[in-house]
Design an enzyme around this catalytic site. Structure first.
Site, PDB file in Angstrom:
ATOM      1  N   HIS A 121       0.758  -1.154   0.132  1.00 31.08           N
ATOM      2  CA  HIS A 121       0.094   0.027   0.080  1.00 31.08           C
ATOM      3  C   HIS A 121       0.834   1.334  -0.116  1.00 31.08           C
ATOM      4  CE1 HIS A 121      -3.060   3.109   1.472  1.00 31.08           C
ATOM      5  NE2 HIS A 121      -3.980   2.225   1.299  1.00 31.08           N
ATOM      6  N   ASP A 198       3.098  -3.653   7.899  1.00 30.18           N
ATOM      7  CA  ASP A 198       1.964  -3.013   7.716  1.00 30.18           C
ATOM      8  C   ASP A 198       0.727  -4.051   7.901  1.00 30.18           C
ATOM      9  OD1 ASP A 198      -0.421  -2.024   6.967  1.00 30.18           O
ATOM     10  OD2 ASP A 198       0.298  -1.607   4.815  1.00 30.18           O
ATOM     11  N   GLN A 201      -4.632  -4.955   7.057  1.00 31.54           N
ATOM     12  CA  GLN A 201      -5.332  -5.923   6.631  1.00 31.54           C
ATOM     13  C   GLN A 201      -5.008  -7.113   7.430  1.00 31.54           C
ATOM     14  OE1 GLN A 201      -7.869  -5.441   4.472  1.00 31.54           O
ATOM     15  NE2 GLN A 201      -6.855  -3.374   3.888  1.00 31.54           N
ATOM     16  N   LYS A 224     -10.579  -0.474  10.508  1.00 35.91           N
ATOM     17  CA  LYS A 224     -10.527  -1.801   9.781  1.00 35.91           C
ATOM     18  C   LYS A 224     -11.032  -2.933  10.670  1.00 35.91           C
ATOM     19  CE  LYS A 224      -7.467  -0.184   6.291  1.00 35.91           C
ATOM     20  NZ  LYS A 224      -8.495   0.047   5.125  1.00 35.91           N
ATOM     21  N   CYS A 362      -4.881   2.045  -3.561  1.00 36.40           N
ATOM     22  CA  CYS A 362      -3.678   2.602  -3.128  1.00 36.40           C
ATOM     23  C   CYS A 362      -2.392   1.726  -3.436  1.00 36.40           C
ATOM     24  CB  CYS A 362      -3.618   2.898  -1.754  1.00 36.40           C
ATOM     25  SG  CYS A 362      -4.838   4.347  -1.415  1.00 36.40           S
TER      26      CYS A 362
END
Length: 405
Positions: A121, A198, A201, A224, A362
């Protein structure tokens, strides 16, 4: 699990979209919020509000305790060793910028190399690009294979003697690939390399154990995870958070301020300058409780079943091309329809009350690699059912009819 009962905990599903029941397949973008989270924000503002860590009156002390209770909840949920390894930020983007900025100030030098992947991303690329411009570091890219995965072998191949840091996604928001973070970290640490993850998700969909993964930093996006917007979490190993400089200056992050010197506060205050997103932090505790009440193992099984079902459904649909087929896949189904722009797909599906995302998500570098300008993406959450995916497929067929496919 009773998904119908779980779905009733989300007020938004009482609403009609384009005179249809809402089929929300955009959780990778942002998840919907259970009533307990919405109510907690309202309760705090109407009955308990005060700034935290400042005053000594009743409301301030109570608010501070609630704020710190959430920090303890996050620590437990991700199995961090110390609650002071949990830093609240305004989002995962700020968390990743914090890591890049502070490492750039005190650790990375001109000519050092940072290894990322083609799946990243923009939030896990642009901050390192800033350092490429300001400190002349080099960025290398691990490449995806034909299935849209990043393998451990590819990471190892791209490591050089100048690699000082590896920054990777835990779960791709386009192909759904789940990266072998633990194995990558073991490899990196054997060579003295820092690992940043990261987890935007990964955190909502996977079981997290920071002591097992052993990465140095892990960024979380709370909106999220069925939580409020405007809030993120940075997990950082204590040794790094103690060693690195502050990210922002202001109230709350200091110990002593004199005309000729300033000393900084202890962890985690050192990284939480100014008035924090107090209501959001306190409400996020309810998001964690919601996930714990279901059980992350149950979430993972439910979403894996949905993705398997959705893949089989869309693979049988003529003209639909799924993007990526990783062996270890999270709750993302990205696709294209030959001859139809993804924005048109999303617009037509919206008329049936089916909410998906269209664009480059993104991840322009990945889309460039795939030689497509954009894709459509359906992503699942705990409230989705196989019937939602049936409706997705039916709406795709409606879209194809409009374009005479």
């Amino acid at each position: 699990m009773n998904i119908d009962q779980i779905k009733k905990e989300f007020p938004i599903f009482d609403e009609k979209i384009q005179n249809n029941d809402l089929v929300y397949l955009d959780s990778a973008n942002s998840s919907q919020k259970p009533k307990i989270v919405v109510d907690r924000i309202n309760e705090f503002y109407t009955k308990q509000f005060s700034n935290v860590g400042r005053s000594v009156h009743y409301l301030a002390v109570a608010a501070t305790n609630l704020y710190e209770n959430t920090r303890s909840s996050v620590q437990k949920y991700i199995n961090a060793k110390d609650k002071n390894e949990i830093v609240f930020t305004k989002g995962a983007t700020e968390a990743l910028n914090l890591v890049a900025n502070t490492l750039g100030q005190s650790y990375l030098q001109e000519g050092d190399e940072v290894l990322i992947t083609e799946l990243e991303h923009h939030s896990n690329y642009v901050p390192w690009h800033f350092l490429r411009k300001s400190k002349n570091i080099k960025i290398n890219f691990a490449e995806i294979n034909e299935e849209g995965e990043i393998t451990l072998e590819e990471i190892e191949k791209k490591i050089t003697p100048k690699t000082k840091l590896i920054s990777i996604t835990h779960l791709s928001n386009v192909t759904g690939a789940i990266l072998p973070v633990k194995e990558i970290t073991q490899l990196a640490h054997s060579k003295g390399i820092i690992v940043v993850v990261d987890g935007c998700q990964g955190a909502p969909h996977l079981k997290l154990d920071m002591q097992d993964l052993d990465c140095d930093f892990y960024a979380i996006s709370c909106h999220k995870m069925y939580g409020p917007t405007g809030l993120g979490v940075l997990y950082g190993k204590k040794k790094w958070l103690e060693e690195l400089p502050p990210y922002q200056g202001g109230g709350g992050m200091i110990n002593e301020v004199k005309k000729d010197r300033i000393s900084y506060g202890e962890l985690p205050n050192k990284y939480e300058a100014g008035t924090m997103a107090t209501a959001q932090v306190i409400a996020f505790d309810q998001s964690i409780k919601f996930l714990e009440s279901i059980g992350i193992e149950n979430v993972m099984k439910h979403e894996a079943d949905l993705v398997e079902y959705g893949q089989e459904l869309l693979q049988k649909n003529n003209s639909v091309k799924l993007i990526g087929n990783p062996k270890n896949k999270g709750g993302v189904l990205s696709f294209t329809i030959e001859g139809v722009h993804p924005h048109d797909i999303a617009t037509i599906l919206d008329e049936d009350g089916v909410a998906i995302r269209a664009g480059h998500h993104c991840c322009q570098i990945l889309h460039d690699k795939l030689n497509i300008p954009a894709s459509a993406r359906a992503s699942v959450g705990i409230y989705n059912t196989k019937e939602d995916l049936d409706q997705l497929n039916e709406s795709i067929n409606n879209c194809k009819k409009i374009f005479n496919l």
